[in-house]
Design an enzyme around this catalytic site. Structure first.
Site, PDB file in Angstrom:
ATOM      1  N   HIS A 118      40.565  44.883  39.918  1.00  8.39           N
ATOM      2  CA  HIS A 118      40.089  43.606  40.433  1.00  8.39           C
ATOM      3  C   HIS A 118      40.316  43.478  41.952  1.00  8.39           C
ATOM      4  O   HIS A 118      40.856  42.479  42.409  1.00  8.39           O
ATOM      5  CB  HIS A 118      40.814  42.451  39.730  1.00  8.39           C
ATOM      6  CG  HIS A 118      40.638  42.422  38.257  1.00  8.39           C
ATOM      7  ND1 HIS A 118      41.522  41.774  37.399  1.00  8.39           N
ATOM      8  CD2 HIS A 118      39.665  42.946  37.457  1.00  8.39           C
ATOM      9  CE1 HIS A 118      41.105  41.918  36.163  1.00  8.39           C
ATOM     10  NE2 HIS A 118      39.989  42.624  36.169  1.00  8.39           N
ATOM     11  N   PRO A 119      39.904  44.449  42.766  1.00  5.57           N
ATOM     12  CA  PRO A 119      40.093  44.306  44.212  1.00  5.57           C
ATOM     13  C   PRO A 119      39.260  43.152  44.758  1.00  5.57           C
ATOM     14  O   PRO A 119      38.130  42.921  44.316  1.00  5.57           O
ATOM     15  CB  PRO A 119      39.633  45.656  44.770  1.00  5.57           C
ATOM     16  CG  PRO A 119      38.680  46.186  43.747  1.00  5.57           C
ATOM     17  CD  PRO A 119      39.202  45.703  42.426  1.00  5.57           C
TER      18      PRO A 119
END
Length: 549
Positions: free
Chosen positions: A469-470
């Protein structure tokens, strides 16, 4: 060079880019070009939900990034897959549909972004969605994105939910509705047994419109400027260098890694760092690539004392049977991501909303299908939702082909380490409840030898994985590190917007696909000059913070 001109040029056909392509071309007088570096999305392994580990395991549909050595993670180079295909990461992810907590958006609004409150965002979540169970004040019933709720047929799912309740946490029927906090069934972007990616939901229907052009295998190398105005983009397609001009706006939707990379390659970023690479500076914006945030998680795994887990699917003949059933009927074990039950809890009293998330799987295995247990098992994925450790995306060179330096700084802060330790302790407590008595075998990970804080810290350093989930590398705001304003316009630059997870001011409490689609829906109205819907008046759950549960 070949050159073409369009009203809007969108760089990246990921979750946000697909939404924009659809919504902008609803206006018949607007022509749009979408440039995607990857191929089309026809692969069986994309559309079969249970096969999502395959595109994660190689670079066919995936940028296949690996980060720099992480200082607080034993120097490990953490894996960072990003979709490089129509649909972007929505075509290779675990299909979990989670919106985050209402207070995430209240936090955004309190940071000089009043139009991003929960009341302003909820109508766009509803606009995007068609929920299989039907709509209500929180859920949509007429949007492009099909959302199904996990059937939880395997008894291990029900055991996990019941164990959470036995441990004192609430049951929540809909963690995307009034109350996120608690244990319950999870939603997924699956429709009639097939992955419902942003490409399926938004891009494919729009590709029938004459004013939309989609080009695949188009690798963008730099933004073109005339003074401070973005006028187009240069890209390479099958060895030919081309230019696409944007008469109205250029929109970057490359995601939290690629959008800041393209900005910096084009002279927008930290001036001192750009000069070191001999990149002419167009706009000094030191926040480009900074504020990188992600979710890290560990697996607490148990052997299962009954032969009911998905381990049976590891048998080659069983795999074949699952594949045939899915191909013929789009049903069976191949028709689900198997992330069908989960939970959100607060790690301690005083926390305003859940800071730990659970995904439960009825098998003991890594995300990408590696390191399976040697027998039947189950696992809870747990990790902090709002980490205080932040990293960066930086250029290694001025060559667009060189992947950027990605450093997350996972577990850098005492707060994050304490939260992860607590997650291990609380997960063990949940798995010790009577709901698991008939299924519980030995603890496989961390294992009974891992008990002290030092033991757990070492386990996390050695075994924790990204939840992929950058975000937040081109954040919205007005402070010195902000890259875009509340309408996603790049500060100091004309006719250039960024619409993807990189513009989140701070990471939300949950998976990122649904919030990314929401923000693209919202910004599509802004770009088109359309009035937003009335803010929602639906209430949301507030915990008694004097108590943990």
């Amino acid at each position: 060079m070949n050159s073409n001109s369009f009203d809007y040029v969108i760089v990246g056909a990921g979750s946000a880019g697909c939404v924009l392509a659809n919504r902008l071309t609803e206006d018949a007088d607007v022509d749009v070009l979408v440039l995607e570096a990857g191929p089309a999305d026809w692969s069986l392994f994309i559309h079969m939900p249970a096969a999502f580990s395959f595109p994660l395991a190689n670079d066919r549909f995936n940028w296949y990034y690996h980060g720099a050595p992480e200082p607080w993670m034993d120097g490990r180079r953490m894996y960072c897959p990003r979709g490089r295909v129509l649909g972007g990461s929505s075509s290779i992810n675990g299909m979990v549909y989670v919106r985050g907590n209402a207070l995430d958006y209240e936090r955004w609004a309190g940071n000089a972004l009043p139009e991003w409150s929960y009341a302003h965002c909820l109508p766009y979540f509803r606009k995007a969605e068609t929920r299989e169970k039907g709509g209500d004040d929180y859920r949509g019933d007429n949007g492009p994105l099909k959302v199904a709720t996990g059937a939880c047929n395997n008894p291990l799912f029900e055991a996990f939910i019941e164990a959470g309740v036995q441990a004192g946490y609430p049951y929540t029927e809909d963690m995307n509705g009034y109350q996120q906090e608690g244990f319950g069934p999870m939603d997924m972007t699956v429709y009639r047994g097939r992955r419902w990616s942003a490409a399926k939901a938004y891009l494919r229907p729009a590709m029938t419109r004459p004013k939309l052009e989609v080009q695949t295998r188009a690798f963008c190398t730099r933004i073109l400027f005339e003074g401070k105005r973005a006028v187009g983009v240069e890209y390479v397609q099958r060895g030919v260098r081309k230019v696409a001009r944007a008469e109205r706006e250029l929109i970057l939707s490359g995601g939290a890694i690629n959008s800041p990379q393209l900005l910096m390659l084009s002279g927008v970023g930290n001036a001192g760092e750009l000069k070191k690479l001999d990149i002419p500076v167009i706009q000094d914006l030191p926040g480009v690539g900074r504020n990188l945030q992600d979710h890290l998680e560990i697996y607490v795994q148990h052997a299962c004392s009954q032969p009911i887990s998905l381990y049976r699917a590891r048998n080659p003949l069983r795999k074949l049977a699952i594949g045939v059933q899915w191909l013929l009927f789009h049903s069976g074990d191949g028709a689900t991501s198997h992330f069908e039950a989960g939970g959100f809890i607060r790690s301690r009293a005083g926390v305003p909303h859940p800071d730990l998330q659970y995904h439960f799987l009825p098998i003991a295995i890594n995300y990408d299908g590696s390191s399976p247990a040697s027998g039947h098992g189950y696992q809870g994925h747990v990790g902090p939702m709002r980490p205080t450790s932040m990293g960066h995306v930086k250029l290694r060179s001025a060559d667009p082909v060189d992947s950027p330096e990605i450093l997350f700084n996972y577990m850098m802060t005492d707060a994050d380490r304490e939260e992860m330790r607590t997650g291990v302790h609380l997960t063990r407590e949940i798995f010790s409840q009577s709901a698991f008595d008939e299924f519980r075998g030995e603890e496989l990970a961390p294992g009974n030898m891992v008990q002290t804080d030092a033991d757990i810290d070492a386990f996390v350093r050695a075994k924790a994985e990204s939840a992929y989930h950058p975000s937040c590398t081109c954040k919205m705001g007005i402070d010195d590190m902000a890259v875009v304003d509340g309408e996603a316009r790049v500060h100091g630059i004309e006719c250039l917007r960024i619409v993807d997870a990189s513009i989140m001011p701070s990471i939300v409490s949950g998976n990122l696909n649904a919030p990314t689609i929401m923000l693209a829906e919202k910004l599509a109205d802004v770009i088109r000059g359309r009035a937003p819907p009335e803010p929602s008046v639906a209430p949301y759950f507030r915990a008694d913070t004097d108590r943990q549960r």
